[in-house]
Structures are given as structure tokens and as C-alpha cells.
Motif scaffolding. Structure first.
Motif, PDB file in Angstrom:
ATOM      1  N   TYR A   9       0.878  -1.067   0.099  1.00  0.00           N
ATOM      2  CA  TYR A   9      -0.106   0.005   0.031  1.00  0.00           C
ATOM      3  C   TYR A   9       0.858   1.286  -0.229  1.00  0.00           C
ATOM      4  CZ  TYR A   9      -2.901   3.574   1.523  1.00  0.00           C
ATOM      5  OH  TYR A   9      -3.422   5.129   1.829  1.00  0.00           O
ATOM      6  N   SER A  10       0.568   2.349  -0.764  1.00  0.00           N
ATOM      7  CA  SER A  10       1.184   3.626  -0.901  1.00  0.00           C
ATOM      8  C   SER A  10       0.179   4.726  -1.172  1.00  0.00           C
ATOM      9  CB  SER A  10       2.199   3.489  -1.850  1.00  0.00           C
ATOM     10  OG  SER A  10       2.847   4.780  -2.115  1.00  0.00           O
ATOM     11  N   ARG A  11       0.465   5.721  -0.223  1.00  0.00           N
ATOM     12  CA  ARG A  11      -0.587   6.822  -0.418  1.00  0.00           C
ATOM     13  C   ARG A  11      -0.190   7.641  -1.917  1.00  0.00           C
ATOM     14  NH1 ARG A  11      -1.971   9.441   4.677  1.00  0.00           N
ATOM     15  NH2 ARG A  11      -1.433   7.853   6.246  1.00  0.00           N
ATOM     16  N   ARG A  12       0.652   7.420  -2.747  1.00  0.00           N
ATOM     17  CA  ARG A  12       0.950   7.916  -3.761  1.00  0.00           C
ATOM     18  C   ARG A  12       0.106   7.709  -4.912  1.00  0.00           C
ATOM     19  NH1 ARG A  12       7.011   6.271  -4.956  1.00  0.00           N
ATOM     20  NH2 ARG A  12       6.217   4.238  -4.251  1.00  0.00           N
ATOM     21  N   TRP A  13      -0.648   6.591  -4.618  1.00  0.00           N
ATOM     22  CA  TRP A  13      -1.577   6.001  -5.609  1.00  0.00           C
ATOM     23  C   TRP A  13      -3.052   6.851  -5.242  1.00  0.00           C
ATOM     24  CZ3 TRP A  13      -1.415   2.442  -9.477  1.00  0.00           C
ATOM     25  CH2 TRP A  13      -0.098   1.865  -9.585  1.00  0.00           C
ATOM     26  N   GLY A  14      -3.035   7.823  -4.690  1.00  0.00           N
ATOM     27  CA  GLY A  14      -4.332   8.849  -4.563  1.00  0.00           C
ATOM     28  C   GLY A  14      -5.392   8.357  -3.677  1.00  0.00           C
ATOM     29  N   PRO A  15      -6.764   8.672  -3.722  1.00  0.00           N
ATOM     30  CA  PRO A  15      -7.784   8.779  -2.838  1.00  0.00           C
ATOM     31  C   PRO A  15      -8.039   7.131  -2.646  1.00  0.00           C
ATOM     32  CG  PRO A  15      -8.380  10.229  -4.257  1.00  0.00           C
ATOM     33  CD  PRO A  15      -6.899   9.961  -4.939  1.00  0.00           C
ATOM     34  N   THR A  16      -8.446   6.638  -1.387  1.00  0.00           N
ATOM     35  CA  THR A  16      -8.696   5.391  -1.095  1.00  0.00           C
ATOM     36  C   THR A  16     -10.056   5.237  -0.728  1.00  0.00           C
ATOM     37  OG1 THR A  16      -7.556   5.522   1.040  1.00  0.00           O
ATOM     38  CG2 THR A  16      -6.326   5.047  -0.715  1.00  0.00           C
TER      39      THR A  16
ATOM     40  N   MET B 224      -7.503   0.712   0.034  1.00  0.00           N
ATOM     41  CA  MET B 224      -7.090   0.427  -1.396  1.00  0.00           C
ATOM     42  C   MET B 224      -7.648   1.639  -2.375  1.00  0.00           C
ATOM     43  SD  MET B 224      -9.020  -2.364  -3.941  1.00  0.00           S
ATOM     44  CE  MET B 224      -8.188  -3.885  -3.019  1.00  0.00           C
ATOM     45  N   PRO B 225      -6.427   1.923  -3.160  1.00  0.00           N
ATOM     46  CA  PRO B 225      -6.635   3.189  -3.965  1.00  0.00           C
ATOM     47  C   PRO B 225      -7.590   3.043  -4.928  1.00  0.00           C
ATOM     48  CG  PRO B 225      -4.329   2.561  -3.568  1.00  0.00           C
ATOM     49  CD  PRO B 225      -5.118   1.434  -3.224  1.00  0.00           C
ATOM     50  N   LEU B 226      -8.465   4.209  -5.218  1.00  0.00           N
ATOM     51  CA  LEU B 226      -9.422   4.109  -6.173  1.00  0.00           C
ATOM     52  C   LEU B 226      -8.790   3.906  -7.672  1.00  0.00           C
ATOM     53  CD1 LEU B 226     -11.804   7.111  -4.967  1.00  0.00           C
ATOM     54  CD2 LEU B 226     -12.311   4.580  -4.991  1.00  0.00           C
ATOM     55  N   ALA B 227      -7.729   4.389  -7.817  1.00  0.00           N
ATOM     56  CA  ALA B 227      -7.190   4.157  -9.090  1.00  0.00           C
ATOM     57  C   ALA B 227      -6.968   2.636  -9.371  1.00  0.00           C
ATOM     58  CB  ALA B 227      -5.760   4.853  -9.198  1.00  0.00           C
ATOM     59  N   ILE B 228      -6.707   1.825  -8.421  1.00  0.00           N
ATOM     60  CA  ILE B 228      -6.188   0.498  -8.588  1.00  0.00           C
ATOM     61  C   ILE B 228      -7.625  -0.201  -8.730  1.00  0.00           C
ATOM     62  CG2 ILE B 228      -5.614  -1.598  -7.408  1.00  0.00           C
ATOM     63  CD1 ILE B 228      -3.232   0.026  -7.969  1.00  0.00           C
ATOM     64  N   ILE B 229      -8.850   0.115  -8.192  1.00  0.00           N
ATOM     65  CA  ILE B 229      -9.998  -0.192  -8.266  1.00  0.00           C
ATOM     66  C   ILE B 229     -10.300  -0.196  -9.741  1.00  0.00           C
ATOM     67  CG2 ILE B 229     -12.374  -0.206  -7.561  1.00  0.00           C
ATOM     68  CD1 ILE B 229     -11.585   0.741  -4.675  1.00  0.00           C
ATOM     69  N   MET B 230     -10.294   1.245 -10.322  1.00  0.00           N
ATOM     70  CA  MET B 230     -10.884   1.473 -11.652  1.00  0.00           C
ATOM     71  C   MET B 230     -10.018   0.580 -12.620  1.00  0.00           C
ATOM     72  SD  MET B 230     -13.254   3.094 -11.104  1.00  0.00           S
ATOM     73  CE  MET B 230     -13.598   3.344 -12.876  1.00  0.00           C
ATOM     74  N   MET B 231      -8.752   0.481 -12.595  1.00  0.00           N
ATOM     75  CA  MET B 231      -8.017  -0.312 -13.593  1.00  0.00           C
ATOM     76  C   MET B 231      -8.506  -1.910 -13.458  1.00  0.00           C
ATOM     77  SD  MET B 231      -3.854   0.877 -13.562  1.00  0.00           S
ATOM     78  CE  MET B 231      -3.777   1.279 -11.504  1.00  0.00           C
ATOM     79  N   GLY B 232      -8.828  -2.216 -12.301  1.00  0.00           N
ATOM     80  CA  GLY B 232      -9.376  -3.674 -11.848  1.00  0.00           C
ATOM     81  C   GLY B 232     -10.709  -4.033 -12.617  1.00  0.00           C
ATOM     82  N   VAL B 233     -11.469  -3.019 -12.489  1.00  0.00           N
ATOM     83  CA  VAL B 233     -12.763  -3.127 -13.049  1.00  0.00           C
ATOM     84  C   VAL B 233     -12.650  -3.166 -14.550  1.00  0.00           C
ATOM     85  CG1 VAL B 233     -14.898  -1.896 -13.729  1.00  0.00           C
ATOM     86  CG2 VAL B 233     -13.966  -1.719 -11.280  1.00  0.00           C
ATOM     87  N   VAL B 234     -11.838  -2.125 -15.280  1.00  0.00           N
ATOM     88  CA  VAL B 234     -11.779  -2.363 -16.792  1.00  0.00           C
ATOM     89  C   VAL B 234     -11.080  -3.568 -17.192  1.00  0.00           C
ATOM     90  CG1 VAL B 234     -10.342  -1.307 -18.765  1.00  0.00           C
ATOM     91  CG2 VAL B 234     -11.492   0.244 -16.819  1.00  0.00           C
ATOM     92  N   PHE B 235      -9.914  -4.067 -16.519  1.00  0.00           N
ATOM     93  CA  PHE B 235      -9.300  -5.441 -16.980  1.00  0.00           C
ATOM     94  C   PHE B 235     -10.507  -6.434 -16.742  1.00  0.00           C
ATOM     95  CE2 PHE B 235      -7.416  -9.030 -14.465  1.00  0.00           C
ATOM     96  CZ  PHE B 235      -6.553  -9.531 -15.739  1.00  0.00           C
ATOM     97  N   ASN B 236     -11.075  -6.593 -15.472  1.00  0.00           N
ATOM     98  CA  ASN B 236     -11.896  -7.738 -15.588  1.00  0.00           C
ATOM     99  C   ASN B 236     -13.297  -7.878 -16.431  1.00  0.00           C
ATOM    100  OD1 ASN B 236     -10.788  -8.825 -13.123  1.00  0.00           O
ATOM    101  ND2 ASN B 236     -11.891  -7.431 -11.720  1.00  0.00           N
ATOM    102  N   ILE B 237     -13.834  -6.543 -16.703  1.00  0.00           N
ATOM    103  CA  ILE B 237     -14.820  -6.279 -17.626  1.00  0.00           C
ATOM    104  C   ILE B 237     -14.331  -7.079 -19.225  1.00  0.00           C
ATOM    105  CG2 ILE B 237     -16.279  -4.967 -18.924  1.00  0.00           C
ATOM    106  CD1 ILE B 237     -16.723  -3.465 -16.358  1.00  0.00           C
ATOM    107  N   VAL B 238     -13.303  -6.729 -19.568  1.00  0.00           N
ATOM    108  CA  VAL B 238     -12.430  -7.053 -20.725  1.00  0.00           C
ATOM    109  C   VAL B 238     -12.384  -8.653 -20.734  1.00  0.00           C
ATOM    110  CG1 VAL B 238     -10.658  -6.819 -22.255  1.00  0.00           C
ATOM    111  CG2 VAL B 238     -11.256  -4.963 -21.400  1.00  0.00           C
TER     112      VAL B 238
END
Length: 259
Positions: free
Chosen positions: A39-46, A107-121
Motif C-alpha cells: 500500500y502507498s499513499r502515492r496512488w491517490g484517494p482510497t 485500497m486506492p480508487l485508481a487500482i479499483i478502476m484499473m481492476g474493473v476495466v481489466f475484469n470487464i474486458v
């Protein structure tokens, strides 16, 4: 809608995903996703880990369900069995696994959004093939007693068992309120640092076999490309924290005896 499920568009997406998996595997040797142990704060809002996992995994469950139910082939026996296996995995990951998480990690929201896109594809690659793109008659009822389906299904459930057991071992390492790291032991942790990732990779190798599809293969390749570099980073983190105690265990990163 017809264009999305056309033969040319579908295979363009799958081949693009296979090429992108190679790029991602290389990139993740240098960039570590900032969640969980890393975990890192550098990845933005969580958001909290429980909510984060639900938000990241539930969309693929819904997307695959809709691909199935909207298809004119939705009653074909073999594809239905295969999609139920897919949904079984993601039901566990979306609605059971998150509720078992201990602690107050973020968990950073950026990670969540990337995961959503990857999973839907990935849902598109699997569900699109099973219910829209594959030639009619590709999966007759007899497919379910073909060697690749039987072997793939056994491998799929074996991987799922390893994945669930490994997650349970990690959860049992800490008592309430404890935030320290411990070396996981038992199960496939005897052989690899990230036994949970090994189990998930094995699941999708089995799924690629039982569907015998390029989309299934792409999903398995992506799983390795995404998880193997993270397993390597976790391995190095354990070596940094525990030194010779961990090195003496002689574990691989994710695949026993290989990598």
C-alpha cells in the motif's frame, strides 16, 4: 452490438490483450501496485479494503451474468456450465472474500478502476466467445466429457482450493489489532511466496483448458502477467523484512520450482 461481437473485432481485442499482457509484465517489474502489503499513499484517494474488493470484482460478475442472460444461446448446456464456473469464482471473490478481510487496510480508487476495466474486458473475452462469437455447435453437450473439459475442470477446482486455503492461512496470521507482517506457512506456501496467486493462476489455466479458447488462454496469460511481478515484489519484501530466515525457506515467487 453486432459489431462488438463480430469475429474480427473480438479477435482484435484478444490479440491486443495478449500483446498488452507482455507490456504489462515488463512494466510491473518496475512499478508495484500500491495496495495490500504494498500500500502507498502515492496512488491517490482510497476506500476501505472490503469495499474496494467488492467494487473491483463485482462488476465482472454482473457483466458476465448479463452476457449470459442476454444471449440467444443462454440455454446451451455446456456453455452454461462453463459460465457458472466463472461466476462461482467471482461470487467468491466479490461477495465472500471481501467480508472475510481483517484489519483496516485501504485500497486506492485508481487500482479499483484499473481492476474493473481489466475484469470487464476478461468477461468480454470469455463470455463473448462462449455465447456470441464461437461457431454454433462448438460446445455440444458431449464437450463436457471431453478430455480437455474434464482435465481443465479438475485443475480449475484444484486452483480454487489452493487460492481459498492460502487466503485463509494469511488471514490467520494476525490477531485483532495486530499490524505486523508474518511469514505464511503451510499449504502451497511451503513452495512459493504467493500461494494464493499460484492458486488463481492455476484456476485460469484450467479454465483455458476446459473452454479450449484463445480468450481463455489470454485470461490465463494476463493473470500471470499481472500477478507474477507482484509475487516477486512480495518475495523481496519478505527477504528485506525477515532476512536469512526467509531466504532459507528457498521459495519461488509464484510457480513451485520454476519462478
Amino acid at each position: 452490438m453486432e459489431h462488438i461481437f463480430s469475429h474480427d473485432f473480438y479477435f482484435a481485442v484478444v490479440w491486443a490483450m495478449l500483446a498488452l499482457a507482455v507490456i504489462v509484465f515488463i512494466a510491473l517489474q518496475y512499478v508495484t501496485a500500491g495496495y495490500g502489503m504494498m500500500y502507498s499513499r502515492r496512488w491517490g484517494p482510497t476506500v476501505g479494503n472490503r469495499l474496494g474488493w467488492i467494487l473491483m470484482e463485482a462488476p465482472v460478475f454482473v457483466a458476465m451474468l448479463l452476457l449470459w442472460l442476454w444471449s440467444p444461446r443462454r440455454t446451451e448446456t455446456a456453455p452454461v456450465v462453463m459460465v457458472i464456473l466463472f461466476l462461482l469464482h467471482y461470487f467468491q471473490r466479490s461477495f465472500i472474500f471481501p467480508l472475510l478481510i481483517k484489519g483496516k487496510g485501504r485500497m486506492p480508487l485508481a487500482i479499483i478502476m484499473m481492476g474493473v476495466v481489466f475484469n470487464i474486458v476478461n468477461a468480454y473475452m470469455i463470455g463473448g466467445w462462449l455465447f456470441y462469437v464461437s461457431p454454433l455447435g462448438t460446445y455440444p453437450v458431449s464437450w463436457m466429457w471431453s478430455p480437455q473439459f474434464i482435465a481443465g475442470t479438475l485443475i480449475f477446482f484444484g486452483g480454487m482450493a489452493v487460492n481459498i486455503q492460502s487466503d485463509s492461512i494469511v488471514r490467520s496470521l494476525r490477531k485483532p489489532g495486530d499490524t505486523r507482517h508474518y511469514i505464511p506457512r503451510g499449504g502451497m506456501y511451503r513452495y512459493v511466496t504467493s500461494a494464493n496467486y499460484f492458486g488463481e493462476f492455476v484456476e485460469w489455466v484450467g479454465y483455458a483448458m476446459l473452454t479450449w479458447s484463445l480468450g481463455g488462454l489470454a485470461f490465463a496469460v494476463w493473470t500471470f502477467a499481472n500477478l507474477a511481478p507482484r509475487a516477486k515484489a512480495i518475495h523481496r519484501r519478505y527477504e528485506s523484512e525477515f532476512g536469512e530466515e526467509y531466504k532459507a525457506l528457498n521459495r519461488r515467487y509464484i510457480i513451485p520450482g520454476i519462478y
